[in-house]
Design a protein around this motif. Structure first.
Motif, short mmCIF file in Angstrom:
data_model
loop_
_atom_site.label_atom_id
_atom_site.label_comp_id
_atom_site.label_asym_id
_atom_site.label_seq_id
_atom_site.Cartn_x
_atom_site.Cartn_y
_atom_site.Cartn_z
N MET A 172 0.83 -1.19 0.00
CA MET A 172 0.00 0.00 0.00
C MET A 172 0.87 1.25 0.00
SD MET A 172 -2.52 1.46 2.97
CE MET A 172 -1.11 2.09 3.90
N GLY A 173 1.94 1.26 0.82
CA GLY A 173 2.85 2.39 0.85
C GLY A 173 3.50 2.63 -0.50
N SER A 174 3.93 1.56 -1.14
CA SER A 174 4.53 1.67 -2.47
C SER A 174 3.53 2.23 -3.47
CB SER A 174 5.02 0.30 -2.95
OG SER A 174 5.97 -0.24 -2.06
N ALA A 175 2.28 1.77 -3.38
CA ALA A 175 1.25 2.24 -4.30
C ALA A 175 0.94 3.72 -4.09
CB ALA A 175 -0.02 1.41 -4.12
N ILE A 176 0.98 4.17 -2.83
CA ILE A 176 0.74 5.59 -2.55
C ILE A 176 1.82 6.45 -3.19
CG2 ILE A 176 0.76 7.32 -0.70
CD1 ILE A 176 -0.64 5.20 1.07
N VAL A 177 3.07 5.99 -3.12
CA VAL A 177 4.18 6.73 -3.73
C VAL A 177 4.00 6.82 -5.24
CG1 VAL A 177 6.66 6.66 -4.20
CG2 VAL A 177 5.82 6.21 -1.89
N ARG A 178 3.51 5.75 -5.85
CA ARG A 178 3.39 5.69 -7.31
C ARG A 178 2.11 6.33 -7.85
NH1 ARG A 178 4.66 -0.11 -6.47
NH2 ARG A 178 6.82 -0.53 -7.10
N GLN A 179 1.07 6.50 -7.02
CA GLN A 179 -0.28 6.66 -7.54
C GLN A 179 -0.49 7.87 -8.46
OE1 GLN A 179 -2.87 6.80 -4.14
NE2 GLN A 179 -2.04 8.71 -3.35
N ASN A 180 0.14 8.99 -8.20
CA ASN A 180 -0.10 10.17 -9.04
C ASN A 180 0.64 10.11 -10.38
OD1 ASN A 180 -1.80 11.37 -7.16
ND2 ASN A 180 -0.10 12.34 -6.08
N TYR A 181 1.78 9.41 -10.40
CA TYR A 181 2.58 9.31 -11.64
C TYR A 181 3.05 7.86 -11.82
CZ TYR A 181 2.82 14.32 -10.66
OH TYR A 181 2.51 15.62 -10.37
N PRO A 182 2.12 6.93 -12.09
CA PRO A 182 2.49 5.51 -12.11
C PRO A 182 3.58 5.15 -13.11
CG PRO A 182 0.30 5.87 -13.05
CD PRO A 182 0.69 7.14 -12.40
N GLU A 183 3.72 5.89 -14.19
CA GLU A 183 4.70 5.57 -15.23
C GLU A 183 5.87 6.54 -15.24
OE1 GLU A 183 4.33 2.79 -16.82
OE2 GLU A 183 2.36 2.44 -15.93
N GLN A 184 5.98 7.41 -14.23
CA GLN A 184 7.04 8.41 -14.22
C GLN A 184 7.79 8.39 -12.89
OE1 GLN A 184 5.79 12.32 -16.04
NE2 GLN A 184 3.77 11.38 -15.96
N PRO A 185 8.70 7.43 -12.69
CA PRO A 185 9.40 7.31 -11.40
C PRO A 185 10.17 8.55 -10.99
CG PRO A 185 10.44 5.95 -13.09
CD PRO A 185 9.14 6.41 -13.66
N GLY A 186 10.57 9.36 -11.95
CA GLY A 186 11.29 10.59 -11.62
C GLY A 186 10.45 11.58 -10.83
N LYS A 187 9.13 11.38 -10.82
CA LYS A 187 8.24 12.27 -10.08
C LYS A 187 7.76 11.66 -8.77
CE LYS A 187 6.58 14.84 -14.11
NZ LYS A 187 5.38 15.31 -14.87
N TRP A 188 8.23 10.47 -8.45
CA TRP A 188 7.86 9.85 -7.17
C TRP A 188 8.65 10.50 -6.04
CZ3 TRP A 188 8.55 4.03 -8.86
CH2 TRP A 188 7.62 3.74 -9.87
N SER A 189 8.17 10.35 -4.82
CA SER A 189 8.88 10.89 -3.67
C SER A 189 10.01 9.98 -3.21
CB SER A 189 7.92 11.12 -2.50
OG SER A 189 7.35 9.90 -2.07
N ARG A 190 9.92 8.69 -3.56
CA ARG A 190 10.93 7.72 -3.13
C ARG A 190 11.22 6.74 -4.26
NH1 ARG A 190 7.75 9.61 0.45
NH2 ARG A 190 8.37 10.01 2.60
N LEU A 191 12.49 6.35 -4.37
CA LEU A 191 12.92 5.37 -5.37
C LEU A 191 13.61 4.22 -4.65
CD1 LEU A 191 14.43 7.81 -8.03
CD2 LEU A 191 12.23 6.64 -8.17
N TRP A 192 13.22 2.97 -4.96
CA TRP A 192 13.80 1.82 -4.28
C TRP A 192 14.02 0.62 -5.21
CZ3 TRP A 192 8.94 3.64 -4.01
CH2 TRP A 192 7.90 2.79 -4.37
N GLU A 193 13.39 0.62 -6.38
CA GLU A 193 13.59 -0.46 -7.34
C GLU A 193 14.73 -0.11 -8.28
OE1 GLU A 193 12.28 -3.30 -7.32
OE2 GLU A 193 10.43 -3.16 -6.16
N TYR A 194 15.62 -1.07 -8.52
CA TYR A 194 16.80 -0.82 -9.34
C TYR A 194 16.43 -0.27 -10.72
CZ TYR A 194 21.04 -1.73 -12.04
OH TYR A 194 22.12 -1.59 -12.85
N GLU A 195 15.44 -0.89 -11.36
CA GLU A 195 15.07 -0.49 -12.71
C GLU A 195 14.59 0.96 -12.75
OE1 GLU A 195 14.02 -3.15 -11.17
OE2 GLU A 195 15.01 -4.79 -12.29
#
Length: 551
Positions: free
Chosen positions: A335-358
């Motif tokens: 759920m926490g991961s989904a909250i971080v992704r929810q506004n920009y699911p395809e744009q990791p550069g706009k997430w608040s946190r990055l944890w996946e290598y890809e």
């Protein structure tokens, strides 16, 4: 029979129906509840003349309401006066909602039809007053969210006639802790056997999986981790779907929890203040299953006040702390991961946190870093190394936590700097960019040179710096002693050699572990002048405060 007689008979029948106890619907195929029911009933003393007040707490979807409904139905025939107040949290958002709940409670226990209250205080007085001319009552307050709500309905045993039973369900254990009359019980997830049965009844309409679905069912069970809500929702969703659809669903769940599960779990998160929300997301993305003391030291550097914040998260059943380790249910982590992704699911550069290598690789290779990024956790122990380009860091003005894990055999490159060692985490003070303070490090050295920006002494956030949160993490079995010819000289020059300064061990004692010598040159540059070389020692698995007063 004239019309008046017919109407009179209808009223009598309606009154009889109202007085007959009405069982609550608890759904079909209730599985695995026996242990929870047994333990809650143990807290209820039906034989004594005392008022029994019991609170059932736990994460959303764990089955608190179901437990309360089953107990309510089982005990209903022992009480003439009873009331079940549903969804107290949602209905108590304003005074009018509280008033309506008080009216329903009083109508139920006074056995009146259309009782109306003028204000909340009047409702409180009437509930207390009812004790003196009523017999025992059975009351359930479902989904209480804060201590204040109990104050309106049932704060203590003195409000009720001897022999009464009051049951509360809540996601917030604090509600029960502040009201001493309540005994509390944490609802537990289902054991594997019961979880399997519950899931199979919903997925296959039988108590075991079909032949081609055994492995897939086990994977779903591993995902749900005994949470009844997830087992029911997923079982119903997968009912009469083919193997390929099951496989696709399992793959999708890795990044996209089902909405019906997400909505229930997120209620507790939505009730947090902003600091606690950040704390929760940091733990979900970076620090699950880490030592509490370790995480506290790091997040204190981020000014998230973790000592009280972790307690609040634990009270809200969003984390648990056992043996000094912070634990979190896998579905809450997702759920926490989904909250971080929810506004920009395809744009990791706009997430608040990055944890996946890809995602991290994509952000740095495509220079997609933004002002949204607050933390990065990069595990290089298995993945191939990538260049953390300095240009990508320039846009990360809100970056406050950089955490890197890697093997001793590998050198980590951040901009023009190379980091050698097993792992390093840096808590970053708020500034205009990482390049202002991470400077050059020569190849083959274990030195990290940190440069403060020119205006460091004018910025309160930078005074003292955050080197207390620079650390080296080591495996328990790993011991490493770095030898440097200038070690003794550096130690003698360091402010930490003063007899008045605290011990570098920071209270962590270990007779058999060797120290890892970690050298940090703190370079303060003003008018092209630099000063102060600090020397730090780290004990494995401990975080050492290596900051002297530089203000």
């Amino acid at each position: 029979m004239d019309r008046s007689e017919s109407k009179f008979i209808e009223e009598i029948i309606g009154e009889i129906r109202r007085l007959i106890p009405k069982l609550l619907h608890v759904g079909e195929n209730i599985v695995g509840m026996d242990e929870n029911l047994k333990k809650v009933k143990f807290l209820i003393d039906t034989q004594s003349n005392e008022v029994s007040m019991v609170g059932i707490y736990g994460i959303g979807g764990i089955g608190k309401t179901t437990i309360a409904k089953v107990i309510y139905n089982d005990m209903l025939d022992q009480f003439k006066r009873h009331s079940f107040l549903e969804n107290v949290r949602e209905k108590s958002k304003d005074d009018r909602g509280v008033l309506q709940l008080q009216e329903k409670l009083l109508c139920d226990i006074l056995m009146e039809k259309n009782l109306k209250l003028s204000n909340i205080d009047e409702g409180i007085k009437m509930i207390i007053k009812s004790k003196h001319h009523l017999e025992k009552v059975l009351i359930v307050l479902d989904d209480v969210d804060c201590p204040k709500q109990l104050k309106f309905f049932a704060p203590n045993s003195e409000w009720f006639h001897p022999g009464s039973i009051i049951i509360v369900t809540t996601r917030n254990k604090r509600c029960l802790d502040v009201h001493e009359s309540y005994s509390s019980y944490e609802a537990k997830g289902l054991a594997h056997k019961q979880a399997k049965e519950l899931f199979c009844w919903n997925a296959f309409q039988q108590h075991h999986p079909e032949e081609n679905y055994v492995d897939l069912s086990n994977r779903i069970l591993d995902y749900a981790k005994g949470l009844p809500l997830a087992l029911v929702v997923l079982g119903s969703f997968l009912f009469q779907r083919d193997v390929d659809e099951w496989e696709s669903t399992l793959h999708k769940l890795k990044t996209n929890p089902l909405e019906d599960i997400q909505k229930v779990l997120q209620i507790s998160y939505d009730g947090l203040d902003d600091k606690c929300k950040k704390l929760f997301l940091d733990i979900a993305c970076f620090f699950k299953d880490q030592e509490e003391k370790f995480v506290t030291r790091i997040l204190e550097g981020c000014k998230l006040h973790p000592k009280i914040g972790l307690r609040v998260l634990e009270e809200r059943c969003l984390i648990s702390i056992f043996g000094g380790t912070i634990r979190m249910h896998d579905l809450l982590q997702e759920m926490g991961s989904a909250i971080v992704r929810q506004n920009y699911p395809e744009q990791p550069g706009k997430w608040s946190r990055l944890w996946e290598y890809e995602d991290i690789e994509s952000v740095f290779t495509k220079n997609m870093g933004t002002n949204n990024i607050e933390g990065i956790f990069l595990n290089w122990t298995k993945a191939k190394p990538i260049q953390l380009a300095t240009e990508a860091f320039r846009k990360m003005n809100q970056l406050r936590l950089l955490k890197v894990e890697y093997n001793m055999k590998r050198k980590i490159s951040v901009g023009d700097s190379l980091f050698g060692g097993h792992g390093i985490s840096i808590v970053i003070p708020r500034s205009s960019g990482i390049l202002e303070w991470i400077g050059y490090q020569s190849t083959g050295s274990d030195e990290v040179i940190i440069e403060l920006p020119p205006n460091w002494c004018e910025n309160n956030d930078l005074l003292g710096f955050a080197l207390c949160c620079v650390y080296v993490s080591l495996d328990d079995k790993f011991n490493y002693q770095y030898e440097d010819p200038s070690a003794h000289e550096s130690q003698n020059e360091s402010a930490h050699t003063s007899e008045n300064e605290p011990n570098n061990g920071s209270g962590c004692e270990s007779e058999n572990e060797e120290l890892l010598e970690f050298y940090c040159n703190l370079s303060i540059r003003e008018n092209n002048q630099s000063a102060d070389v600090e020397h730090f020692s780290f004990i494995p698995c401990c975080v050492i405060d290596g900051v002297s007063d530089i203000a």
